[in-house]
Each structure stands twice: as structure tokens, then as C-alpha cells.
Design a protein around this motif. Structure first.
Motif, PDB file in Angstrom:
ATOM      1  N   ASN A 186       0.687  -0.897  -0.450  1.00 38.49           N
ATOM      2  CA  ASN A 186       0.050  -0.458  -0.011  1.00 38.49           C
ATOM      3  C   ASN A 186       0.705   1.539   0.068  1.00 38.49           C
ATOM      4  OD1 ASN A 186      -2.165  -1.807  -0.449  1.00 38.49           O
ATOM      5  ND2 ASN A 186      -2.694  -1.338   1.977  1.00 38.49           N
ATOM      6  N   ILE A 187       2.037   1.187   0.705  1.00 39.66           N
ATOM      7  CA  ILE A 187       2.858   2.422   0.467  1.00 39.66           C
ATOM      8  C   ILE A 187       3.403   2.182  -0.998  1.00 39.66           C
ATOM      9  CG2 ILE A 187       4.474   2.789   1.093  1.00 39.66           C
ATOM     10  CD1 ILE A 187       4.758   1.591   3.964  1.00 39.66           C
ATOM     11  N   VAL A 188       3.854   1.413  -1.814  1.00 41.82           N
ATOM     12  CA  VAL A 188       3.754   1.612  -2.751  1.00 41.82           C
ATOM     13  C   VAL A 188       2.898   2.839  -3.922  1.00 41.82           C
ATOM     14  CG1 VAL A 188       4.887   0.380  -5.329  1.00 41.82           C
ATOM     15  CG2 VAL A 188       6.240  -0.089  -3.216  1.00 41.82           C
ATOM     16  N   LYS A 189       1.671   2.134  -3.067  1.00 42.54           N
ATOM     17  CA  LYS A 189      -0.259   2.683  -4.679  1.00 42.54           C
ATOM     18  C   LYS A 189       0.345   3.878  -4.710  1.00 42.54           C
ATOM     19  CE  LYS A 189      -2.592  -2.259  -4.059  1.00 42.54           C
ATOM     20  NZ  LYS A 189      -3.869  -2.316  -3.542  1.00 42.54           N
ATOM     21  N   ALA A 190       0.262   4.609  -3.032  1.00 43.50           N
ATOM     22  CA  ALA A 190       0.547   6.136  -2.049  1.00 43.50           C
ATOM     23  C   ALA A 190       1.063   6.510  -2.693  1.00 43.50           C
ATOM     24  CB  ALA A 190       0.507   5.745  -0.956  1.00 43.50           C
ATOM     25  N   VAL A 191       2.862   5.784  -3.390  1.00 38.44           N
ATOM     26  CA  VAL A 191       3.071   6.803  -4.003  1.00 38.44           C
ATOM     27  C   VAL A 191       3.267   6.916  -5.556  1.00 38.44           C
ATOM     28  CG1 VAL A 191       5.864   6.997  -4.498  1.00 38.44           C
ATOM     29  CG2 VAL A 191       5.446   5.936  -2.534  1.00 38.44           C
ATOM     30  N   GLN A 192       2.474   5.535  -6.228  1.00 41.30           N
ATOM     31  CA  GLN A 192       2.150   5.898  -7.664  1.00 41.30           C
ATOM     32  C   GLN A 192       1.241   6.418  -7.405  1.00 41.30           C
ATOM     33  OE1 GLN A 192       0.819   2.102  -7.584  1.00 41.30           O
ATOM     34  NE2 GLN A 192       3.150   1.227  -8.472  1.00 41.30           N
ATOM     35  N   TYR A 193      -0.299   7.350  -6.341  1.00 41.48           N
ATOM     36  CA  TYR A 193      -0.799   7.567  -6.814  1.00 41.48           C
ATOM     37  C   TYR A 193      -1.072   8.895  -6.601  1.00 41.48           C
ATOM     38  CZ  TYR A 193      -5.340  10.456  -4.867  1.00 41.48           C
ATOM     39  OH  TYR A 193      -6.298  11.058  -4.974  1.00 41.48           O
ATOM     40  N   ALA A 194       0.600   8.907  -5.902  1.00 44.14           N
ATOM     41  CA  ALA A 194       1.695  10.727  -5.884  1.00 44.14           C
ATOM     42  C   ALA A 194       1.670  10.988  -7.257  1.00 44.14           C
ATOM     43  CB  ALA A 194       2.107  10.939  -4.364  1.00 44.14           C
ATOM     44  N   ALA A 195       2.234  10.220  -7.673  1.00 43.27           N
ATOM     45  CA  ALA A 195       2.879  10.384  -8.594  1.00 43.27           C
ATOM     46  C   ALA A 195       2.198  11.147 -10.026  1.00 43.27           C
ATOM     47  CB  ALA A 195       4.427   9.467  -9.096  1.00 43.27           C
ATOM     48  N   LYS A 196       0.673   9.927 -10.070  1.00 39.99           N
ATOM     49  CA  LYS A 196      -0.181  10.353 -10.575  1.00 39.99           C
ATOM     50  C   LYS A 196      -0.634  12.233 -11.030  1.00 39.99           C
ATOM     51  CE  LYS A 196      -3.841   8.805 -12.862  1.00 39.99           C
ATOM     52  NZ  LYS A 196      -5.075   7.829 -12.687  1.00 39.99           N
ATOM     53  N   LYS A 197      -0.842  12.310  -9.407  1.00 43.43           N
ATOM     54  CA  LYS A 197      -1.548  13.066  -8.854  1.00 43.43           C
ATOM     55  C   LYS A 197      -0.390  14.680  -9.359  1.00 43.43           C
ATOM     56  CE  LYS A 197      -4.849  15.833  -6.478  1.00 43.43           C
ATOM     57  NZ  LYS A 197      -5.708  15.881  -6.126  1.00 43.43           N
ATOM     58  N   LEU A 198       0.583  14.013  -8.798  1.00 44.84           N
ATOM     59  CA  LEU A 198       1.201  15.737  -9.131  1.00 44.84           C
ATOM     60  C   LEU A 198       2.129  15.967 -10.611  1.00 44.84           C
ATOM     61  CD1 LEU A 198       4.219  14.677  -6.431  1.00 44.84           C
ATOM     62  CD2 LEU A 198       3.083  16.526  -6.723  1.00 44.84           C
ATOM     63  N   GLN A 199       1.208  15.126 -11.106  1.00 46.10           N
ATOM     64  CA  GLN A 199       1.407  15.094 -12.580  1.00 46.10           C
ATOM     65  C   GLN A 199       0.201  16.144 -13.840  1.00 46.10           C
ATOM     66  OE1 GLN A 199       2.898  12.189 -15.020  1.00 46.10           O
ATOM     67  NE2 GLN A 199       4.660  11.858 -13.907  1.00 46.10           N
ATOM     68  N   GLU A 200      -0.725  15.908 -12.494  1.00 41.86           N
ATOM     69  CA  GLU A 200      -2.245  15.941 -13.585  1.00 41.86           C
ATOM     70  C   GLU A 200      -1.473  18.328 -13.132  1.00 41.86           C
ATOM     71  OE1 GLU A 200      -5.006  15.551 -10.399  1.00 41.86           O
ATOM     72  OE2 GLU A 200      -5.002  13.154 -10.734  1.00 41.86           O
ATOM     73  N   PRO A 201      -2.959  18.124 -14.185  1.00 36.24           N
ATOM     74  CA  PRO A 201      -2.493  20.247 -14.423  1.00 36.24           C
ATOM     75  C   PRO A 201      -3.204  20.382 -13.793  1.00 36.24           C
ATOM     76  CG  PRO A 201      -3.902  19.160 -16.432  1.00 36.24           C
ATOM     77  CD  PRO A 201      -3.971  18.140 -15.530  1.00 36.24           C
ATOM     78  N   VAL A 202      -2.336  21.703 -12.886  1.00 33.99           N
ATOM     79  CA  VAL A 202      -3.134  22.586 -11.810  1.00 33.99           C
ATOM     80  C   VAL A 202      -4.360  23.509 -11.861  1.00 33.99           C
ATOM     81  CG1 VAL A 202      -2.339  24.574  -9.861  1.00 33.99           C
ATOM     82  CG2 VAL A 202      -0.922  22.755 -10.095  1.00 33.99           C
ATOM     83  N   THR A 203      -5.778  23.380 -11.569  1.00 31.83           N
ATOM     84  CA  THR A 203      -6.638  24.232 -11.813  1.00 31.83           C
ATOM     85  C   THR A 203      -6.687  25.402 -10.449  1.00 31.83           C
ATOM     86  OG1 THR A 203      -7.948  22.159 -10.260  1.00 31.83           O
ATOM     87  CG2 THR A 203      -7.969  22.215 -12.800  1.00 31.83           C
ATOM     88  N   ALA A 204      -7.224  26.105 -11.202  1.00 31.36           N
ATOM     89  CA  ALA A 204      -7.496  27.212  -9.947  1.00 31.36           C
ATOM     90  C   ALA A 204      -8.662  27.409  -9.566  1.00 31.36           C
ATOM     91  CB  ALA A 204      -6.908  28.476 -10.995  1.00 31.36           C
TER      92      ALA A 204
END
Length: 161
Positions: A143-161
Motif C-alpha cells: 500500500n505504500i507503493v500504491k500511495a507513492v504511485q497515486y502521488a506521482a500521478k496526482k503531481l502530474q495532473e495539471p493545476v486547476t485554479a
């Protein structure tokens, strides 16, 4: 023992404190600044529960002297969230159940934060290797690996205002 005056930025806040030269960073953070997120685990740099970020590098604060941080920028787990909004790694650990007892979690979060700065799009194997210096006694690594994968994906999403 004569104290040494140090100037350090911790979570964006300037701090000027007199410390004994032998004061470990983990004790400085917890006892002088009341930042108790980083945990004292093994006190030998093996478990990583005390991991913080210093000038863009993951550091085990249980074997790093506070005087070595003079003039540095230190980021602790308390500094990850921004105005009440969880950082992507915190959100990932929450959403993917990346914690069990929670003792290792602050160190895991800080290592994941730095690791994703170093490698924004890691494979599972790279995550396991990148997080290898931080131990989970509950063995919740999947689950730690899944959490890091989740964060990696989230950090690559475009920032919305």
C-alpha cells in the motif's frame, strides 16, 4: 559545553537558536521547535522514521547534527500540507491506506516527497528501491507503493485554479 548560534529555515519559518554542538537534528526539531512529526526510531539511520528534507535531500535526522543545518532549509512532515490542503503524498497515503500503525509514516512521507522530486514518473521497482531506506515494521509496503504511485500521478495532473 558552549552553544553555537544557528540560523535555519524550518518549513519556511526562519529560526535562530543556540544549540549545543552535539545536539541531533531530531532532538532540535522535537524539543526546541516542538515539531514532533519526525519520530525517533532506531537512532542509527536504519529505519528512516526520522527522515526530513534538508536543502533538497532526504536526511535521517537521528544522525545529523543541528549545527550542520546552519544556513539550510529544512522541511518536516508538518510543512508538507499547504493551508490545510494535503500534499499529494499525504493524500496518496490516506487514499491508498499507506499506513498501518503510523510510526514510520512521517519518514515515509518525507522520503516519498523527495523521491518524487528526483523521479516524477517511477516504476514500481524504482519506488521500492527509492523507498528502501525507510522501514515499515508492519510490512505495509504494497500500500505504500500504491500511495507513492497515486502521488506521482496526482503531481502530474495539471493545476486547476
Amino acid at each position: 559545553m558552549a552553544k553555537k548560534l544557528i540560523n535555519v529555515s524550518v518549513n519556511g519559518k526562519a529560526e535562530e537558536k543556540a544549540v549545543e554542538p552535539r545536539t541531533l537534528l531530531i532532538h532540535f526539531l522535537r524539543e526546541e521547535l516542538n515539531l514532533t512529526g519526525a519520530h525517533i526510531g532506531c537512532e542509527t539511520s536504519h529505519c528512516g522514521a526520522c527522515t526530513v528534507d534538508i536543502d533538497g535531500q532526504s536526511v535521517k535526522s537521528c544522525t545529523h547534527l543541528a549545527v550542520q543545518c546552519d544556513g539550510s532549509e529544512v522541511l518536516t512532515v508538518e510543512g508538507l500540507a499547504n493551508k490545510g490542503v494535503l500534499h499529494a503524498v499525504q493524500e496518496g497515503f490516506y487514499k491508498e491506506h499507506g499506513l498501518q500503525c503510523g510510526f514510520c509514516t512521517p519518514g515515509m512521507l518525507m522520503r516519498a516527497y523527495r523521491f518524487l522530486q528526483e523521479n516524477p514518473n517511477p516504476s514500481e521497482e524504482e519506488i521500492r528501491h527509492g523507498m528502501a531506506g525507510n522501514l515499515c515494521r508492519c510490512t505495509g509496503y504494497m500500500n505504500i507503493v500504491k500511495a507513492v504511485q497515486y502521488a506521482a500521478k496526482k503531481l502530474q495532473e495539471p493545476v486547476t485554479a
